[in-house]
Write an enzyme that holds these catalytic residues in place. Sequence first.
Site, mmCIF file in Angstrom:
data_model
loop_
_atom_site.group_PDB
_atom_site.id
_atom_site.type_symbol
_atom_site.label_atom_id
_atom_site.label_comp_id
_atom_site.label_asym_id
_atom_site.label_seq_id
_atom_site.Cartn_x
_atom_site.Cartn_y
_atom_site.Cartn_z
ATOM 1 N N HIS B 12 0.822 -1.213 0.000
ATOM 2 C CA HIS B 12 0.000 0.000 0.000
ATOM 3 C C HIS B 12 0.861 1.270 0.000
ATOM 4 C CE1 HIS B 12 -0.264 -0.734 4.654
ATOM 5 N NE2 HIS B 12 0.779 0.020 4.378
ATOM 6 N N HIS B 59 -0.730 5.065 9.566
ATOM 7 C CA HIS B 59 0.652 5.553 9.613
ATOM 8 C C HIS B 59 0.682 6.930 10.252
ATOM 9 C CE1 HIS B 59 0.214 2.726 6.304
ATOM 10 N NE2 HIS B 59 1.463 2.419 6.458
HETATM 11 FE FE LIG Z 1 2.260 0.728 5.617
#
Ligand SMILES: [Fe+2]
Lengths: 147, 280
Positions: B12, B59
């Site tokens: 990703h 994240h």
């Molecule tokens: Fe990641």
Amino acid sequence: MTDPNMTAHRATAARRNIHEYLAELEDIPGTRVYTAARARRGYHINQFAMSLMKAENRDRFRADEAAYMNEWPLTDEAKDALKARDYNRLLDLGGNVYFLSKLFSTDGLSFAEAVSTMTDMTFPEYRDMMLNGGRSPIGVRSIKGGY
Amino acid sequence: MARITAGVGSSHVPLLGVAVDQGKTRDDYFGPIFAGYDWTREWEAKEKPDVIVLVYNDHASAFDMKIVPTFAIGCAERYKPADEGWGPRPVPDVEGHADLAWHIAQSLILDDFDMTIINEMDVDHGLTVPLSMMFGTPEKWPVKVVPLAVNVVTYPVPSGNRCWSLGEAIKRAVESFPEDLNVQIWGTGGMSHQLQGPRAGLLNREWDNKFLDLLIGDSDAARWIPHIEYLRETGSEGIEMVMWLIMRGALGHKTRLLHRHYHIPCSNTAIGHIVLEPAD
Ligand SMILES: [Fe+2]
């Protein structure tokens, strides 16, 4: 459940010793795994970096870095490393790259360029290494084992 | 009854989202990466899943260090793309499936998985990049999504075995949902990459491909790979691959390979992609 192999694996997993587990994480060359100890030490560095997610905070930081950092309970060491964009030092102080990346974006750096500053390569050299298949794991898997 | 019909694994990398958003998916750099997803885009258009249980990690977007849930499930009606510091991605909002999500959450807790429930959050590239890879650039995403966020940042992250077991429990949860739904489970992140320190840029084609091999068929060897092996062999961020094991665990005893793709590099990262179906 009755598979003896699986039972053996389960037993191994249960026996995992936390001290051995944590010691292994420190045995990788050129790598600071973001352990609980680092997360504790770097808490304010990471929360400071997280604040740069907001455009208004990025603007205030850019206008006067020192004044903005003074709003956070950061040590002088941390402030110096942030000012110098010394990312390896920041990792040692408990910074994590996903939080520090908010500083990359504030500076208008791509992720790859910012990451390259932590290596012994220039950005063009780093980019070429990646295009040629990246850094090989050979010799940099283990400090103690040297493999 | 609802059923899990397929599992998808995919990297990703945020730069893939940039390539999609800037229309660069067929240039010299990105072309070979996106070509490996053409098969999947056509297949998804035919399969028309109703819901994706999308396993990913945040994240430092929705979660900061204040609260670090190991396994969290999104039970909201909808999610907005997060501003990760470069501005939010210009992609559609993500529609949740609150009924299924709450059913899975309750079912997992009764099955001994102590889930964190999320009622509001923005979703970052970890979730929106795989949607772009599999569905392109539609006006509206053609599926509903149940986000399942895993802590793979602060150690200790969950073990491979625990992730696999969670997948098994998700399968039981989905199969006990009374509505007739075609559900896929996606495991995202990886493959080899290291974004920090002097060792940054590490990639490991051989190990990554061995990992892909282990997801196919009736082996469960991958669930026993210890964290230290991911770290040594695939870089500090390669640990994201434990999230693929949640997907694999949800496919049952045996899988059949439908599609597979691997490419080096995308920015700092090795791109891996696999499509599996249950073969019990
Ligand atoms: Fe990641």
